[in-house]
Design an enzyme around this catalytic site. Structure first.
Site, short mmCIF file in Angstrom:
data_model
loop_
_atom_site.label_atom_id
_atom_site.label_comp_id
_atom_site.label_asym_id
_atom_site.label_seq_id
_atom_site.Cartn_x
_atom_site.Cartn_y
_atom_site.Cartn_z
N ARG A 144 0.86 -1.19 0.00
CA ARG A 144 0.00 0.00 0.00
C ARG A 144 0.88 1.22 0.00
NH1 ARG A 144 -2.94 -2.52 4.92
NH2 ARG A 144 -4.21 -4.14 3.94
N ASP A 162 2.11 5.03 -0.25
CA ASP A 162 1.49 6.29 0.18
C ASP A 162 1.33 7.26 -0.98
OD1 ASP A 162 1.18 5.95 3.00
OD2 ASP A 162 3.36 6.04 3.19
N TYR A 187 12.47 -1.79 -2.46
CA TYR A 187 12.24 -0.35 -2.64
C TYR A 187 13.57 0.34 -2.92
CZ TYR A 187 7.47 -0.47 -0.67
OH TYR A 187 6.14 -0.71 -0.45
N ARG A 225 10.83 5.68 4.63
CA ARG A 225 10.94 7.14 4.65
C ARG A 225 11.49 7.63 5.98
NH1 ARG A 225 5.16 8.96 2.68
NH2 ARG A 225 5.98 11.03 3.28
#
Lengths: 254, 254
Positions: free
Chosen positions: B50, B52, B111, B198
Site C-alpha cells: 500500500r 502512500d 524499494y 521514509r
C-alpha cells in the site's frame, strides 16, 4: 562587464525549444528574464545548442555578459529562484574569459536518445523517452550506427530547414546499447545538423525492427537524399547531455 | 473464474496512494475501473504493497479474479488502453493459481529511495527524487544503514498510524550508494512498517549531513521510540521496485 558560463538542465516539454520564438515560451527567453529579474540588466543568453521543442537537456551550456558583480553562487541560486516554476535549473555558473562563446568555443557536443522498448506505455517517463512496442535488435542498430561514424555528407539525415553551411559533419561517437527494456543511442560530434540525431535514430529503429538490413544505412547515407533516410524520431527521447570546451589550440577553427 | 497477477508502474504524484480513499483518486481505484471497462466485471484489485500518496512504483504487483476469458496480452494492452491518461502502466499480466495472493504470498519486497544531492532544483526529476543541497556523506550513511540490517524492533521508524501487529521486522538489505550527485538507498525485506523506509531515510540523511554520528542510529533504534528517530523523508524519492514470490515452501508462514 563579466562573462558568465552557465550549465543548464531542462524538461523540454511545453517549450518551443531553446531559441526565442513568437509562438510560445523558449528556454532562452526564460533564462534572459531570470537574469533580468536577478540583475536588472537586459542580456542576450547564447546557448551551445539550439534544441528543438520537446528536447531535454542535462547539460546545455550558455553564456551572457553581466555588469553587476555577483558571486557564482548568487548567480546560480538567484537564477534558479527566478526561474521557478519553469522546469529549468542552472546547475552551475562560472566566470569565463571575454572571448569564450558557448556556441562557437564548443569543440564537442554530446547527446543521448532514450528508447524504452516495451509494449506498455510509459507511466514515469512519458514525454521523456520514445516508447516502441515492437522488439528491437539493439546489436543490429549498433552495427548500423558504426557505418555513420566518421566524416560524411549527412544530407540524408538533415532537416530541410537546416541552416548549416555544409552537410559534411564528423560523427565521433555513435553507439547503441541496451539495458533491460531501455535502448540508449549516444552521439558525440563537434556539431550536428538540424534533426540529425532524430533522423539517424528513426533510421536505426528501422534496422532494429528488421525492416531494413544493416547495409541499407550505408546506401541511404551515400544517396545524400533526405527521402532515402528513415523518419524523424520524436523529440521526447532526446537529451543534450554536455558540451566540451577546449584549450586555445582546440578553438583555432572557430 | 481465473486469477490474474499484474505488474504495475506508476507515477504516484496526484494520487492519494495505492489504496482507495474518499479524498481523491487512488491507483487501486483506477485499476479496478480499468478492469471493469475492459471486462464489464466489478473486481477488487489486491496490491502487494500500500504505497502512500506521492510514492512511485516500477514494479508493484497486484491480483484480481476475472470470469471473462482473456489472453495475457488482451489484459495488459486492454488495461493500458482504459487506464489512459492516468500515469499508470500495466507492464505484464499472467495467470496465477487460485491460492496466489499479491500481498500474502509475497516473500520479499524491494524499494529504492532516490536523493539528488545538489544545490540546483530538479528540472527533470521534480517530484521523483528528494533534492538535498547540503553535501551528504554517503559512506557514513551506508555505515549507519548497516546498523539497521537484520531483525529488530523498528518502533523508532514506524508511523503512528501503522497497523502492523508487531514492530519487529527483518531488513534483509539496506545499502546507500552514490553515483555522481545521485544517492540511492536500496531496501529489501519480507514486509515493511508504515513509513519505515521514509523514516529510515530521514534518519540516514541526518548522518549524511554530519548532524548525527553513525552510532546515534543504534541508540535511536534501541530506544524503540519514534521521537528518537529522524524526520520522515518526502514521498517523492520512494519507488516500489519489485516483489518476489516464493515456492509453496516459502509461503508456509502466510
Amino acid at each position: 562587464m563579466s562573462r558568465w558560463k552557465i550549465t543548464v538542465e531542462y524538461d523540454g516539454r511545453g517549450f518551443v525549444g531553446w531559441q526565442r520564438q513568437d509562438n510560445g515560451p523558449s528556454i532562452q527567453q526564460c533564462l534572459e528574464e531570470a537574469v533580468e529579474k536577478l540583475s536588472g540588466e537586459t542580456v542576450r543568453v547564447h546557448g551551445a545548442g539550439r534544441t528543438d521543442a520537446g528536447v531535454h537537456a542535462l547539460g546545455q551550456t550558455a553564456h551572457f555578459d553581466l555588469g553587476k558583480v555577483l558571486t557564482q553562487r548568487a548567480i546560480r541560486d538567484g537564477l534558479n529562484f527566478h526561474l521557478r516554476p519553469a522546469p529549468i535549473a542552472v546547475l552551475d555558473a562560472e566566470p569565463v574569459p571575454d572571448d569564450f562563446h558557448a556556441r562557437m568555443s564548443a569543440v564537442e557536443r554530446g547527446y543521448v536518445y532514450r528508447i524504452v522498448n516495451r509494449r506498455a506505455p510509459l507511466a514515469l517517463d512519458d514525454g521523456r523517452a520514445w516508447q516502441i512496442g515492437r522488439p528491437l535488435d539493439a546489436e543490429a542498430m549498433d552495427a548500423a550506427a558504426r557505418i555513420l561514424i566518421g566524416r560524411h555528407d549527412f544530407t540524408t539525415f538533415r532537416a530541410s530547414l537546416c541552416q548549416a553551411k555544409s552537410p559534411v559533419k564528423t560523427l565521433d561517437v555513435l553507439t547503441v546499447t541496451r539495458s533491460g527494456p531501455e535502448i540508449r543511442i549516444t552521439a558525440r560530434a563537434r556539431s550536428f545538423l538540424h534533426h540529425q540525431i532524430r533522423n539517424i535514430t528513426g533510421t536505426l529503429v528501422l534496422v532494429g525492427e528488421g525492416r531494413w538490413p544493416v547495409e541499407r544505412v550505408r546506401t541511404a547515407l551515400e544517396a545524400r537524399d533526405r527521402s532515402k533516410g528513415g523518419p524523424t524520431a520524436p523529440p521526447d527521447g532526446l537529451y543534450f547531455t554536455d558540451v566540451v570546451y577546449g584549450t586555445a589550440d582546440n578553438n583555432q577553427g572557430r
